[in-house]
Design a protein around this motif. Structure first.
Motif, PDB file in Angstrom:
ATOM      1  N   ALA A  17       0.821  -1.208   0.000  1.00 40.03           N
ATOM      2  CA  ALA A  17       0.000   0.000   0.000  1.00 40.03           C
ATOM      3  C   ALA A  17       0.857   1.260   0.000  1.00 40.03           C
ATOM      4  O   ALA A  17       0.567   2.230  -0.720  1.00 40.03           O
ATOM      5  N   ALA A  62      -7.168   6.225  -1.071  1.00 39.05           N
ATOM      6  CA  ALA A  62      -7.715   5.713   0.186  1.00 39.05           C
ATOM      7  C   ALA A  62      -9.009   4.953  -0.062  1.00 39.05           C
ATOM      8  O   ALA A  62      -9.209   3.844   0.449  1.00 39.05           O
ATOM      9  N   ALA A  63      -9.896   5.555  -0.853  1.00 37.37           N
ATOM     10  CA  ALA A  63     -11.182   4.919  -1.128  1.00 37.37           C
ATOM     11  C   ALA A  63     -11.001   3.614  -1.897  1.00 37.37           C
ATOM     12  O   ALA A  63     -11.615   2.591  -1.564  1.00 37.37           O
ATOM     13  N   GLU A  65      -8.326   1.666  -2.115  1.00 36.18           N
ATOM     14  CA  GLU A  65      -7.662   0.644  -1.312  1.00 36.18           C
ATOM     15  C   GLU A  65      -8.607   0.071  -0.267  1.00 36.18           C
ATOM     16  O   GLU A  65      -8.628  -1.133  -0.016  1.00 36.18           O
ATOM     17  N   TYR A  66      -9.423   0.948   0.341  1.00 37.08           N
ATOM     18  CA  TYR A  66     -10.364   0.488   1.368  1.00 37.08           C
ATOM     19  C   TYR A  66     -11.392  -0.471   0.768  1.00 37.08           C
ATOM     20  O   TYR A  66     -11.678  -1.527   1.342  1.00 37.08           O
ATOM     21  N   SER A  70     -11.370  -4.305   1.712  1.00 41.70           N
ATOM     22  CA  SER A  70     -12.599  -4.702   2.403  1.00 41.70           C
ATOM     23  C   SER A  70     -13.229  -5.910   1.726  1.00 41.70           C
ATOM     24  O   SER A  70     -13.738  -6.814   2.397  1.00 41.70           O
ATOM     25  N   PRO A 143      -8.422  -3.309   6.008  1.00 43.97           N
ATOM     26  CA  PRO A 143      -8.842  -2.221   5.115  1.00 43.97           C
ATOM     27  C   PRO A 143      -8.458  -0.823   5.586  1.00 43.97           C
ATOM     28  O   PRO A 143      -7.956  -0.022   4.799  1.00 43.97           O
ATOM     29  N   ALA A 147      -5.928   1.701   3.697  1.00 42.37           N
ATOM     30  CA  ALA A 147      -6.425   2.979   3.180  1.00 42.37           C
ATOM     31  C   ALA A 147      -5.592   4.142   3.696  1.00 42.37           C
ATOM     32  O   ALA A 147      -5.210   5.043   2.935  1.00 42.37           O
ATOM     33  N   SER A 150      -2.125   4.135   2.110  1.00 41.04           N
ATOM     34  CA  SER A 150      -2.158   4.582   0.715  1.00 41.04           C
ATOM     35  C   SER A 150      -2.305   6.090   0.617  1.00 41.04           C
ATOM     36  O   SER A 150      -1.601   6.747  -0.156  1.00 41.04           O
ATOM     37  N   ALA A 151      -3.251   6.656   1.406  1.00 35.65           N
ATOM     38  CA  ALA A 151      -3.490   8.101   1.353  1.00 35.65           C
ATOM     39  C   ALA A 151      -2.260   8.878   1.817  1.00 35.65           C
ATOM     40  O   ALA A 151      -1.850   9.856   1.182  1.00 35.65           O
TER      41      ALA A 151
END
Length: 229
Positions: A17, A62-63, A65-66, A70, A143, A147, A150-151
């Protein structure tokens, strides 16, 4: 005597990530800056575009990766629930399944049965999750952690070329951002390879090549549309 071997499997989740985020941060933001600069925009417009790209990119990473992790986590949890039910319904069959797995890995049948009995006596669900499903505490999907990593890494990566927009004169901005970003990418690839135990030069060359391609194409688009507009 303690277990002193230095394995890297525990780093896979966060390393993937973090490297992906930083790489995307550098490539996308540098490409955006180069493209806008090639269109002969003012330095303030280039800066605004870069900041917008940083914020949008970090949120997108972020979105994405989450959602991705998930989905992986949901699948893992569903498999664990199913395995728990199978253990409750037919414990003897689950012993046999586990023993067969150990036989396939090279143990003698009798020893495999003994190992299956001992492991299931201690933690039946954990043994099946690890050896039948391939799910462990080390590699389990997380998750929120993915996220955030990553962000944050995207923002750090994007900040590097963005900082140059503030510090470098407009006359040399395009080439300075391009070359510096390629250097950043090479260093990132080398660091990631070293942390993960893979070949350093191969990793550095790979990320640098794709970064150069992305910036070259974006610069071409910026130059073309800048001339037309």
């Amino acid at each position: 005597m303690g277990h002193s071997e230095n394995h890297r499997a525990h780093r896979i989740g966060w390393l993937r990530a973090a490297v992906l985020g930083a790489n995307d941060g550098i490539v996308s933001t540098a490409s955006l800056i180069v493209g806008v600069a090639a269109a002969e925009s003012s330095q303030s417009n280039v800066l605004v575009a870069g900041i917008a790209g940083l914020v949008a990119g970090a949120m997108s990473m972020a979105a994405g990766e989450y959602v991705s992790v998930s989905s992986q986590s949901d699948t893992e949890q569903a498999d664990i629930v199913r395995e728990r039910q199978e253990l409750a319904e037919d414990d003897e069959k689950e012993h046999s399944e586990l023993a067969e797995i150990y036989v396939s890995r090279g143990l003698e049948p009798e020893l495999a049965k003994q190992v299956a009995v001992q492991l299931m006596k201690k933690d039946a669900l954990g043994a099946h999750a690890r050896d039948e499903l391939g799910i462990s505490d080390t590699l389990i999907a997380r998750p929120v952690q993915a996220a955030l990593a990553s962000a944050a890494s995207f923002a750090v990566g994007a900040a590097l070329p963005l900082l140059l927009v503030v510090l470098v004169p407009a006359s040399v901005l395009l080439w300075t951002v391009s070359l510096s970003s390629l250097l950043f990418l090479a260093l990132l690839g080398a660091l990631a390879a070293r942390a993960g135990g893979s070949p350093v030069l191969k990793s550095a060359w790979r990320v640098t090549f794709w970064g150069a391609l992305a910036m070259g194409l974006t610069a071409g688009v910026g130059k073309l549309f800048g001339a037309v507009v």
